[in-house]
Design an enzyme around this catalytic site. Structure first.
Site, PDB file in Angstrom:
ATOM      1  NE  ARG A   1      -1.566   0.713  -2.244  1.00  0.00           N
ATOM      2  CZ  ARG A   1      -0.939   1.792  -2.264  1.00  0.00           C
ATOM      3  NH1 ARG A   1       0.146   1.784  -1.491  1.00  0.00           N
ATOM      4  NH2 ARG A   1      -1.285   2.871  -3.014  1.00  0.00           N
TER       5      ARG A   1
ATOM      6  CE1 TYR B   1      -0.882   4.988  -0.247  1.00  0.00           C
ATOM      7  CE2 TYR B   1       0.295   6.851  -1.328  1.00  0.00           C
ATOM      8  CZ  TYR B   1       0.282   5.462  -1.244  1.00  0.00           C
ATOM      9  OH  TYR B   1       0.768   4.618  -1.884  1.00  0.00           O
TER      10      TYR B   1
ATOM     11  CG  ASP C   1       0.270   2.395   2.366  1.00  0.00           C
ATOM     12  OD1 ASP C   1       1.151   2.843   1.532  1.00  0.00           O
ATOM     13  OD2 ASP C   1       0.339   2.733   3.702  1.00  0.00           O
TER      14      ASP C   1
ATOM     15  CG  HIS D   1       0.873   7.032   2.936  1.00  0.00           C
ATOM     16  ND1 HIS D   1       1.350   8.128   2.998  1.00  0.00           N
ATOM     17  CD2 HIS D   1       1.439   6.236   1.894  1.00  0.00           C
ATOM     18  CE1 HIS D   1       2.423   8.272   2.003  1.00  0.00           C
ATOM     19  NE2 HIS D   1       2.490   7.013   1.518  1.00  0.00           N
TER      20      HIS D   1
ATOM     21  CD  GLU E   1       2.378   0.074   2.831  1.00  0.00           C
ATOM     22  OE1 GLU E   1       1.550  -0.656   1.993  1.00  0.00           O
ATOM     23  OE2 GLU E   1       3.179   0.774   2.337  1.00  0.00           O
TER      24      GLU E   1
ATOM     25  CD  GLU F   1       6.240   3.165   1.893  1.00  0.00           C
ATOM     26  OE1 GLU F   1       5.520   2.241   1.612  1.00  0.00           O
ATOM     27  OE2 GLU F   1       6.037   4.594   1.326  1.00  0.00           O
TER      28      GLU F   1
ATOM     29  NE  ARG G   1       5.504  -1.410   2.281  1.00  0.00           N
ATOM     30  CZ  ARG G   1       5.340  -1.574   0.971  1.00  0.00           C
ATOM     31  NH1 ARG G   1       5.494  -2.646   0.667  1.00  0.00           N
ATOM     32  NH2 ARG G   1       5.173  -0.411   0.437  1.00  0.00           N
TER      33      ARG G   1
ATOM     34  CD  GLU H   1       4.514  -0.776  -3.314  1.00  0.00           C
ATOM     35  OE1 GLU H   1       5.193  -0.579  -2.494  1.00  0.00           O
ATOM     36  OE2 GLU H   1       3.757   0.226  -3.459  1.00  0.00           O
TER      37      GLU H   1
ATOM     38  CD1 TRP I   1       0.457  13.551   1.554  1.00  0.00           C
ATOM     39  CD2 TRP I   1       2.088  12.220   1.054  1.00  0.00           C
ATOM     40  NE1 TRP I   1       0.208  12.738   0.350  1.00  0.00           N
ATOM     41  CE2 TRP I   1       1.175  12.237   0.126  1.00  0.00           C
ATOM     42  CE3 TRP I   1       3.208  11.493   1.062  1.00  0.00           C
ATOM     43  CZ2 TRP I   1       1.263  11.174  -1.110  1.00  0.00           C
ATOM     44  CZ3 TRP I   1       3.447  10.582  -0.247  1.00  0.00           C
ATOM     45  CH2 TRP I   1       2.704  10.382  -1.123  1.00  0.00           C
TER      46      TRP I   1
HETATM   47  O1  LIG Z   1       4.102   2.608  -2.476  1.00  0.00           O
HETATM   48  C1  LIG Z   1       3.743   2.598  -1.361  1.00  0.00           C
HETATM   49  O2  LIG Z   1       3.199   1.856  -0.471  1.00  0.00           O
HETATM   50  C2  LIG Z   1       3.734   4.006  -0.732  1.00  0.00           C
HETATM   51  O3  LIG Z   1       3.552   4.368   0.215  1.00  0.00           O
HETATM   52  C3  LIG Z   1       4.326   4.942  -1.902  1.00  0.00           C
HETATM   53  C4  LIG Z   1       4.800   6.309  -1.113  1.00  0.00           C
HETATM   54  O4  LIG Z   1       3.895   7.233  -0.831  1.00  0.00           O
HETATM   55  C5  LIG Z   1       5.868   6.898  -2.296  1.00  0.00           C
HETATM   56  O5  LIG Z   1       6.897   5.763  -2.519  1.00  0.00           O
HETATM   57  C6  LIG Z   1       6.525   7.935  -1.636  1.00  0.00           C
HETATM   58  O6  LIG Z   1       7.388   8.678  -2.550  1.00  0.00           O
HETATM   59 MG   LIG Z   2       3.309   2.706   1.593  1.00  0.00          MG
END
Ligand SMILES: O=C(O)C(=O)C[C@H](O)[C@H](O)CO
Ligand SMILES: [Mg+2]
Length: 402
Positions: A147, A159, A210, A212, A236, A262, A283, A339, A402
């Site tokens: 990644r 991020y 990602d 995010h 992602e 996630e 995920r 991951e 975030w």
């Molecule tokens: O690992 C990832 O893809 C993430 O987005 C990590 C997250 O920000 C994290 O697990 C939040 O606690």
């Molecule tokens: Mg993520």
């Protein structure tokens, strides 16, 4: 056989973890992870104050009945706290089941479907040049999938970019840190990163990214289209997915594979995404989506619609979740990728495990259960330290994702 005790262990070997230990009257015990980054004590209390009293005296072999009891019997169903608490109990019971059967979990689930579990690591850098070097370092370590996240010119932070290149923990302050975000700057920058990466490393390495949760559907469609020449393994968390239909618009504009989930905690968070084939990888992971018993249902639904698994595996998911996930990954027919963010040495000392990394793959051991334990006396040396994930604002001060 009866449950004698449900212990909740909160520790902080580099970051906070919440662990459940279910002890039976025949001496066998099971371990489960209940860590919810930034809200750990809510889950610890849910387990200690609300679940534990209901489990004492029950037969730990009745995994499904206990899962249904904790889910349907709660009345206030679903949610990250509830489903993380249920997950921890579920995984601990599967761990006990494996120990009683003298079998590793992947055998209990249906046996090995693959030799090793392909993982992806996290390369990141302050700028494109540093990120490109970091991707090279991961390739040199044997990773088949990487990644890539890089700093955005004009933004002080973003991020996935950290000073430590082998460890990333975003929950880093006693009160939420405030980050600044600009989608325009981001969308102008990311395609250049992947153009440079493909120029340097070609197409043999899988590249992932990602977003995010920071785009609108049409912005996600634009980025997906801009990235098509670089053939990502996945893009992602393009948009916050509370409204699953949002992905219809993205799908109309791009063939870049999409991954999400996630932050999901039940099959109901992703049933439309899966049945309308709006995503390519789900995920949702064992610690936040109700444990092995529920994630098995998500994976089975996904298999019908050509959606593959791509479990979340960040540092805030303990080695217990990694161990259980790897057994699941070793068995599940529609496996995609896992991951793998490495934990601190202190964390690995507190949670001894039998899985190992070799040439881009993680391999489970054959220890009965999920193969991960907790050293309670060592855990006690690392007391809880309140830590929050950051919050994000746009440059005009608007509170954002975030
Ligand atoms: O690992 C990832 O893809 C993430 O987005 C990590 C997250 O920000 C994290 O697990 C939040 O606690
Ligand atoms: Mg993520």
């Amino acid at each position: 056989m009866k449950i004698l005790d449900v212990k909740v262990i909160v520790c902080c070997p580099g970051r906070n973890f919440v662990t459940v230990k279910i002890v039976t009257d025949e001496g066998v015990y099971g371990i489960g992870d209940a860590t919810l980054n930034g809200r750990e004590l809510a889950v610890a209390s849910y387990l200690e104050d609300h679940i534990a009293p209901c489990l004492i005296g029950r037969d730990p072999q009745q995994i499904e009945d206990i899962w249904q009891y904790l889910y349907r019997g709660c009345y206030w169903r679903r949610g990250a706290v509830t489903m993380s608490a249920i997950a921890a109990i579920d995984v601990a019971l599967w761990d006990i089941k494996g120990k009683l059967a003298n079998m590793p979990l992947y055998q209990l689930l249906g046996g090995r479907s693959r030799e090793g579990v392909m993982v992806y690591g996290h390369a990141n850098g302050a700028d494109i040049a540093e990120t490109v070097e970091e991707v090279g370092r991961y390739i040199d370590m044997g990773y088949k999938a990487v990644r890539a996240q890089c700093g955005i010119p004009g933004l002080p932070s973003t991020y996935g970019v950290s000073g430590d290149k082998m460890y990333y923990e975003p929950a880093n302050a006693d009160l939420p840190e405030e980050n600044i975000w600009s989608t325009e700057k981001y969308l102008n920058h990311v395609p250049q990163l992947f153009n440079t990466l493909r120029d340097r490393y070609g197409f043999d390495v899988h590249l992932l990214h990602d977003c995010h949760h920071r785009l609108t559907p049409i912005e996600a469609g634009r980025l997906g289209k801009d990235l098509e020449p670089y053939r990502l393994f996945w893009l992602e968390d393009t948009v916050p997915a509370e409204l699953q239909e949002r992905f219809r618009l993205i799908r109309q504009h791009t063939t870049t594979p999409l991954a999400v989930g996630e932050v999901f905690n039940s099959i109901y968070d992703c049933n439309t995404l899966i049945t309308e084939q709006l995503i390519d990888y789900i995920r949702s992971t064992i610690v936040h989506a109700g444990g092995i018993s529920h994630v098995r249902r998500i994976a089975a639904l996904a298999e019908i619609y050509n959606v593959r698994t791509g479990f979340h595996g960040a540092t805030d998911l303990s080695p217990v979740t990694m161990g259980a996930a790897l057994h699941f990954d070793t068995w599940v027919p529609n496996f995609g990728i896992q991951e793998y963010m490495r934990h601190t040495e202190a964390t690995d000392d507190v949670f001894p495990s039998d899985y190992y990394f070799k040439n881009g793959y993680l391999h489970v051991g054959d220890t009965p259960g999920h193969g991960v334990d907790i050293d309670e006396s060592l855990a006690a040396k690392y007391p809880y330290q309140r830590a929050y994930l950051p919050v994000n604002r746009l440059q005009d001060g608007t509170l954002f994702n975030w």
